[in-house]
Design an enzyme around this catalytic site. Sequence first.
Site, short mmCIF file in Angstrom:
data_model
loop_
_atom_site.label_atom_id
_atom_site.label_comp_id
_atom_site.label_asym_id
_atom_site.label_seq_id
_atom_site.Cartn_x
_atom_site.Cartn_y
_atom_site.Cartn_z
N CYS A 164 18.07 -12.23 16.82
CA CYS A 164 17.16 -13.26 17.34
C CYS A 164 17.56 -14.34 17.13
O CYS A 164 17.15 -15.38 17.74
CB CYS A 164 15.72 -12.84 16.94
SG CYS A 164 15.36 -11.16 17.16
N HIS A 291 9.22 -19.39 14.77
CA HIS A 291 9.74 -18.03 15.46
C HIS A 291 8.70 -17.05 15.75
O HIS A 291 8.72 -16.34 16.77
CB HIS A 291 10.52 -17.29 14.27
CG HIS A 291 11.48 -16.20 14.73
ND1 HIS A 291 12.32 -16.08 15.67
CD2 HIS A 291 11.42 -14.96 14.21
CE1 HIS A 291 12.47 -14.84 15.96
NE2 HIS A 291 12.15 -14.22 14.95
N GLU A 302 6.59 -16.92 7.71
CA GLU A 302 6.72 -18.26 8.34
C GLU A 302 5.75 -19.18 8.14
O GLU A 302 5.89 -20.44 7.74
CB GLU A 302 7.12 -18.16 9.70
CG GLU A 302 7.71 -19.28 10.35
CD GLU A 302 8.07 -19.12 11.70
OE1 GLU A 302 8.89 -19.89 12.38
OE2 GLU A 302 7.66 -17.88 12.36
N LYS A 320 5.82 -17.21 21.97
CA LYS A 320 6.32 -15.90 22.37
C LYS A 320 5.16 -15.33 23.22
O LYS A 320 5.25 -14.31 23.79
CB LYS A 320 6.73 -15.06 21.02
CG LYS A 320 8.11 -15.52 20.69
CD LYS A 320 8.63 -14.85 19.49
CE LYS A 320 10.24 -15.13 19.21
NZ LYS A 320 10.31 -16.15 18.77
N HIS A 325 9.33 -11.85 23.32
CA HIS A 325 10.30 -12.17 22.29
C HIS A 325 11.51 -11.86 23.12
O HIS A 325 11.92 -10.75 23.63
CB HIS A 325 10.09 -11.22 21.22
CG HIS A 325 11.22 -11.67 20.11
ND1 HIS A 325 12.23 -12.39 20.13
CD2 HIS A 325 11.18 -11.37 18.69
CE1 HIS A 325 12.97 -12.49 19.20
NE2 HIS A 325 12.28 -11.82 18.25
N PHE A 383 17.02 -10.14 12.74
CA PHE A 383 17.20 -9.04 11.91
C PHE A 383 18.36 -9.14 10.79
O PHE A 383 19.37 -10.01 11.24
CB PHE A 383 17.62 -8.06 12.70
CG PHE A 383 16.33 -6.90 13.21
CD1 PHE A 383 15.21 -7.50 13.34
CD2 PHE A 383 16.57 -5.61 13.75
CE1 PHE A 383 14.18 -6.75 13.30
CE2 PHE A 383 15.40 -5.02 13.77
CZ PHE A 383 14.33 -5.44 14.01
#
Length: 398
Positions: A164, A291, A302, A320, A325, A383
């Site tokens: 990502c 994110h 986060e 998002k 995403h 990831f």
Amino acid sequence: MPNPIDPIFISAYTATSALGRGLADHHTALHQGRSGLHRNDFTQVPLDCAIGRVAGLEQASLPEDFSAFECRNNRLAWLAIEADGFLDQARAAIARYGADRVALLAATSTSSIGTTEEAYANLDGDRMPRSSRRSAVHTPHSPGIFLEQVLGTRGPCLTTATACSSSAKIFAKAERMIRLGVVDAAILAGVDTLCGSVLFGFNSLELVAPQPCRPFDVRRCGISIGEAAGFALVERSGSARSARLIGWGESSDAHHMSTPHPEGLGAQLALEGALARAGLSANDVDYINLHGTATPKNDEVEAGVVVRAFNPRTRASSSKGWTGHTLGAAGILESVISLIAIEDGFIPGTLNCEQRDPVCGPQIALKNEVADVRIALSNSFGFGGSNCTLAFARAEQS
């Protein structure tokens, strides 16, 4: 810590996502609070979730000269590169600098794996169907090969696949190449499309929400997957009206394949690197595009980083809930949204977040807000703990 860098100019940019094709559609959807997420109608096998699907992609086609590259991912790349006159601007830059002085930096997560899925589903005995025997679409580098043919660049051509964070990291690569004199400009492309491997793969990890995702909401339970393509032209020099990339930070948690470091160590290091290269403190930041995937652990970690690092004046949100995403395209799509925030002077809210999790600080904006955005950050965490934070500035901030 790293030393400040010279800003590089962002001369042109565009995005195509579930919100529409090009900047005007994204401006409108963001200001109207209109999400691009809807009930899954992509998979043949039922999967109860919401997706961010690009309208009209099935009807799009590549020009005959590029038929060897035919696949959903490259169709989206072609659809997106023509928006906002980006293809013409990119070709003008190639003519200006010379084809060998312009890098092409592509980014993706799944590339054209959807076409490979189709080929295996329709095997001719133990071989792929003849129509699928096209090596250019069965490689993660497919978007790079395709776009190099479209644009005619002869400089470095790289495809980054760090989950990502993929299309955030290509901004950092471009800055390094320009600063080191390898090239004078770079064309950045992030493209990822819906496919069964991603939808059912994330579902097997119990990370897909049954309803549109709810970033930072106490009821959040997973992601909504979308597709998108974004492009940016970055140059050593440019117009006084151009936005700037003023900093970047990269890090690797090396903590867990799919779970962030519990204290947000990697995210914190990426943030600190971006601020140091920009010559800024956290107090200088007006907006952060988070994110914010809407998974319980990602948002918790986060949010903790934001609370510790920034004062209450700084605004932050996840986009998002608007687009889903978009995996390898998320970094560049959310960079474009950050640049829209700078250009329009507003903070996009955190769509679908109605009951803010107590772990969040006052920085999280739930609704759209009018604001003077001079400095914006964009977070992308992949990831395996592959993290990147980008710092952008309004033209006069350079």
